[in-house]
Design a protein around this motif. Sequence first.
Motif, PDB file in Angstrom:
ATOM      1  N   LEU A 219       0.835  -1.205   0.000  1.00 16.10           N
ATOM      2  CA  LEU A 219       0.000   0.000   0.000  1.00 16.10           C
ATOM      3  C   LEU A 219       0.870   1.256   0.000  1.00 16.10           C
ATOM      4  N   ARG A 220       1.985   1.189   0.708  1.00 12.64           N
ATOM      5  CA  ARG A 220       2.913   2.328   0.708  1.00 12.64           C
ATOM      6  C   ARG A 220       3.508   2.531  -0.685  1.00 12.64           C
ATOM      7  N   ALA A 221       3.825   1.431  -1.367  1.00 20.34           N
ATOM      8  CA  ALA A 221       4.369   1.530  -2.722  1.00 20.34           C
ATOM      9  C   ALA A 221       3.368   2.185  -3.660  1.00 20.34           C
ATOM     10  N   ILE A 222       2.087   1.832  -3.528  1.00 19.18           N
ATOM     11  CA  ILE A 222       1.041   2.449  -4.348  1.00 19.18           C
ATOM     12  C   ILE A 222       0.933   3.935  -4.035  1.00 19.18           C
ATOM     13  N   ARG A 223       0.996   4.259  -2.759  1.00 19.63           N
ATOM     14  CA  ARG A 223       0.811   5.649  -2.326  1.00 19.63           C
ATOM     15  C   ARG A 223       1.902   6.563  -2.888  1.00 19.63           C
ATOM     16  N   PHE A 224       3.125   6.050  -3.026  1.00 15.33           N
ATOM     17  CA  PHE A 224       4.228   6.879  -3.486  1.00 15.33           C
ATOM     18  C   PHE A 224       4.554   6.661  -4.959  1.00 15.33           C
ATOM     19  N   ALA A 225       3.788   5.805  -5.635  1.00 14.75           N
ATOM     20  CA  ALA A 225       4.028   5.560  -7.058  1.00 14.75           C
ATOM     21  C   ALA A 225       3.463   6.706  -7.899  1.00 14.75           C
ATOM     22  N   GLU A 226       4.011   6.848  -9.093  1.00 14.16           N
ATOM     23  CA  GLU A 226       3.439   7.766 -10.073  1.00 14.16           C
ATOM     24  C   GLU A 226       2.597   7.004 -11.087  1.00 14.16           C
TER      25      GLU A 226
ATOM     26  N   TYR B 171     -17.453  29.080 -12.950  1.00 10.95           N
ATOM     27  CA  TYR B 171     -16.048  29.149 -13.369  1.00 10.95           C
ATOM     28  C   TYR B 171     -15.361  27.831 -13.039  1.00 10.95           C
ATOM     29  N   MET B 172     -14.326  27.498 -13.851  1.00 13.74           N
ATOM     30  CA  MET B 172     -13.577  26.262 -13.630  1.00 13.74           C
ATOM     31  C   MET B 172     -12.107  26.494 -13.948  1.00 13.74           C
ATOM     32  N   THR B 173     -11.243  25.951 -13.122  1.00  9.58           N
ATOM     33  CA  THR B 173      -9.809  26.040 -13.369  1.00  9.58           C
ATOM     34  C   THR B 173      -9.133  24.778 -12.854  1.00  9.58           C
ATOM     35  N   GLN B 174      -8.013  24.440 -13.451  1.00  6.37           N
ATOM     36  CA  GLN B 174      -7.262  23.278 -12.976  1.00  6.37           C
ATOM     37  C   GLN B 174      -6.357  23.711 -11.847  1.00  6.37           C
ATOM     38  N   ALA B 175      -6.614  23.162 -10.667  1.00  9.21           N
ATOM     39  CA  ALA B 175      -5.853  23.533  -9.473  1.00  9.21           C
ATOM     40  C   ALA B 175      -4.556  22.755  -9.362  1.00  9.21           C
ATOM     41  N   ASN B 176      -4.506  21.552  -9.963  1.00  7.22           N
ATOM     42  CA  ASN B 176      -3.320  20.721  -9.781  1.00  7.22           C
ATOM     43  C   ASN B 176      -3.271  19.626 -10.829  1.00  7.22           C
ATOM     44  N   THR B 177      -2.115  18.972 -10.906  1.00  6.41           N
ATOM     45  CA  THR B 177      -1.942  17.762 -11.700  1.00  6.41           C
ATOM     46  C   THR B 177      -1.586  16.626 -10.743  1.00  6.41           C
ATOM     47  N   ARG B 178      -1.383  15.437 -11.310  1.00  2.00           N
ATOM     48  CA  ARG B 178      -0.896  14.280 -10.537  1.00  2.00           C
ATOM     49  C   ARG B 178      -1.757  13.924  -9.320  1.00  2.00           C
ATOM     50  N   PRO B 179      -3.039  13.603  -9.444  1.00  2.00           N
ATOM     51  CA  PRO B 179      -3.863  13.516 -10.651  1.00  2.00           C
ATOM     52  C   PRO B 179      -4.448  14.869 -11.042  1.00  2.00           C
ATOM     53  N   PRO B 180      -5.014  14.977 -12.259  1.00  2.00           N
ATOM     54  CA  PRO B 180      -5.661  16.225 -12.664  1.00  2.00           C
ATOM     55  C   PRO B 180      -6.777  16.589 -11.681  1.00  2.00           C
ATOM     56  N   THR B 181      -6.674  17.778 -11.101  1.00  2.00           N
ATOM     57  CA  THR B 181      -7.619  18.225 -10.072  1.00  2.00           C
ATOM     58  C   THR B 181      -8.157  19.586 -10.472  1.00  2.00           C
ATOM     59  N   PHE B 182      -9.485  19.727 -10.437  1.00  2.00           N
ATOM     60  CA  PHE B 182     -10.135  20.932 -10.924  1.00  2.00           C
ATOM     61  C   PHE B 182     -10.982  21.562  -9.826  1.00  2.00           C
ATOM     62  N   ALA B 183     -10.997  22.896  -9.799  1.00  2.00           N
ATOM     63  CA  ALA B 183     -11.869  23.653  -8.891  1.00  2.00           C
ATOM     64  C   ALA B 183     -13.027  24.195  -9.711  1.00  2.00           C
TER      65      ALA B 183
ATOM     66  N   MET C  54       4.491  -0.839 -21.760  1.00  2.00           N
ATOM     67  CA  MET C  54       5.294   0.296 -21.322  1.00  2.00           C
ATOM     68  C   MET C  54       4.878   1.578 -22.038  1.00  2.00           C
ATOM     69  N   LYS C  55       4.556   1.493 -23.330  1.00  2.00           N
ATOM     70  CA  LYS C  55       4.097   2.684 -24.054  1.00  2.00           C
ATOM     71  C   LYS C  55       2.787   3.192 -23.465  1.00  2.00           C
ATOM     72  N   ALA C  56       1.864   2.259 -23.182  1.00  2.00           N
ATOM     73  CA  ALA C  56       0.584   2.657 -22.589  1.00  2.00           C
ATOM     74  C   ALA C  56       0.792   3.271 -21.213  1.00  2.00           C
ATOM     75  N   GLY C  57       1.762   2.725 -20.451  1.00  2.00           N
ATOM     76  CA  GLY C  57       2.050   3.263 -19.126  1.00  2.00           C
ATOM     77  C   GLY C  57       2.576   4.690 -19.194  1.00  2.00           C
ATOM     78  N   LEU C  58       3.499   4.956 -20.120  1.00  2.00           N
ATOM     79  CA  LEU C  58       4.039   6.311 -20.252  1.00  2.00           C
ATOM     80  C   LEU C  58       2.981   7.278 -20.773  1.00  2.00           C
ATOM     81  N   ASP C  59       2.090   6.800 -21.642  1.00  2.00           N
ATOM     82  CA  ASP C  59       0.979   7.644 -22.109  1.00  2.00           C
ATOM     83  C   ASP C  59       0.060   8.001 -20.944  1.00  2.00           C
ATOM     84  N   ALA C  60      -0.254   7.015 -20.085  1.00  2.00           N
ATOM     85  CA  ALA C  60      -1.103   7.268 -18.918  1.00  2.00           C
ATOM     86  C   ALA C  60      -0.423   8.232 -17.961  1.00  2.00           C
ATOM     87  N   HIS C  61       0.898   8.096 -17.814  1.00  2.00           N
ATOM     88  CA  HIS C  61       1.650   8.994 -16.947  1.00  2.00           C
ATOM     89  C   HIS C  61       1.621  10.420 -17.488  1.00  2.00           C
ATOM     90  N   ALA C  62       1.681  10.570 -18.823  1.00  2.00           N
ATOM     91  CA  ALA C  62       1.617  11.899 -19.438  1.00  2.00           C
ATOM     92  C   ALA C  62       0.250  12.543 -19.197  1.00  2.00           C
TER      93      ALA C  62
END
Length: 461
Positions: free
Chosen positions: A270-277, A402-414, A358-366
């Motif tokens: 669970l710790r590995a998941i929590r700190f994974a990208e 109104y809507m704006t993106q507050a963060n990435t990793r994961p995409p987070t919107f206000a 691996m290609k799909a993984g890097l695409d998901a990471h992007a």
Amino acid sequence: MSFTAAIIGRPNVGKSTLFNRLVGQRLALVDDLPGVTRDRREGKARLGDIEFRVIDTAGLEDVTDQSLAGRMREQTERAIDDADVVLMVIDARAGVTPMDRHFADLLRRRSVPVLLVANKSEGKGGIAGAYESFELGLGDPIAISAEHGEGLSDLFDALVPYAGEPVDAAEGALADAPSAADGEAVEDDPAKPIQLAIVGRPNVGKSTLINRLLGEDRLLTGPEAGITRDSIAIEWAWRGRPIKLIDTAGLRRKSVIEHKLEKLSVADTLRAIRFAELVVLVVDATQMLEKQDLTIARMIEDEGRSIVLAVNKWDLIENKPAALEKLRDRLQISLPQLQGLTCIPVSGATGAGLDKLMKAGLDAHAVWNRRIPTPKLNRWLAEVQERHPPPLVDGRRLRLRYMTQANTRPPTFALFSSKPGELPDSYRRYLVNLMRETFDMPGTPIRVMLRKGANPYADKD
């Protein structure tokens, strides 16, 4: 790294405790039960002003067949071959045992230098064992207590001859800094390794998959379920992109977990998941998407990690198109919060599909790192409200201002609304799913936070 040190010894002498002490983190599982460590684990160690690579190994057993213990010994012998110096650890409180003598004889026949470490030497109980260890013929013992941090200055003095230039403290601290936690604004750095965790139920082929990616038998594998007990991180690169592969213990249902060691293994996963990208969820194609697979997927989504589904053992499936269609239908029904999740059929045994994975993984990471411009978001929001307005509340239409993106990793919107507490969850899900489709963000967790009040971003865009 200036040199590599391998920590070896019979089971339960404190090798993993010493490893944790040297790397400055509790990376390796530690328990009173002998034989906790099975795979060899590597880490960046620091002692005084020297930095080196350290390898934790399984307890040495006098077994050479292809049993689990025999395969563990093979992994330990590979660690010895890779090392510039070996730290042979004995239990000073137990004294020198016949097994200690046996493996000391083996080490004397090898060309690698050996430092004898008498662990658990704190207090009077370890003095006799430390003196007794002179008979092993490996030089003067270094009396330490890995648990309490005693005797490390003597170990430092013994390791200095193998070290190169001392490492600057500030530079070392920066190199070892952890990746940003969820909620911090961090841009993707192509030079920084992607933390990629491989997770799934026991015996779905996670370690076999990693061995195939690496092109070597780096991790212990076999028909026995639950071989992997703790998370093992391995530095790697795929097409020039640095990757830190993390193999994890299989996750079973809570109701069937009884032993303390398995609870520790689950906590480590669970710790590995929590700190994974990026998390690759491995499922068994012959037991397609069981309830526990879905539970793990929801857990990854809750943590906000980017995710790809690897359908392993695909070479054993006869009717592949029908199996893939069944899998997609199940995902659409059971995991609507990860709509568009990428599924890649693979085979750890043959290596099929691993490049696509691996290609799909890097695409998901992007996608996980993607940022959408605020004007583009608000044009989209206006069009959505014209096409499908929010519901009425007390006879009045809700306004999404109104809507704006507050963060990435994961995409987070206000999302700013006139009455945010009244917006139905169904309409929020509608917005999220439409956002995935419009902005090409399949399968990644998306967060929408409802806010009320004046637009705080009005003067910033």
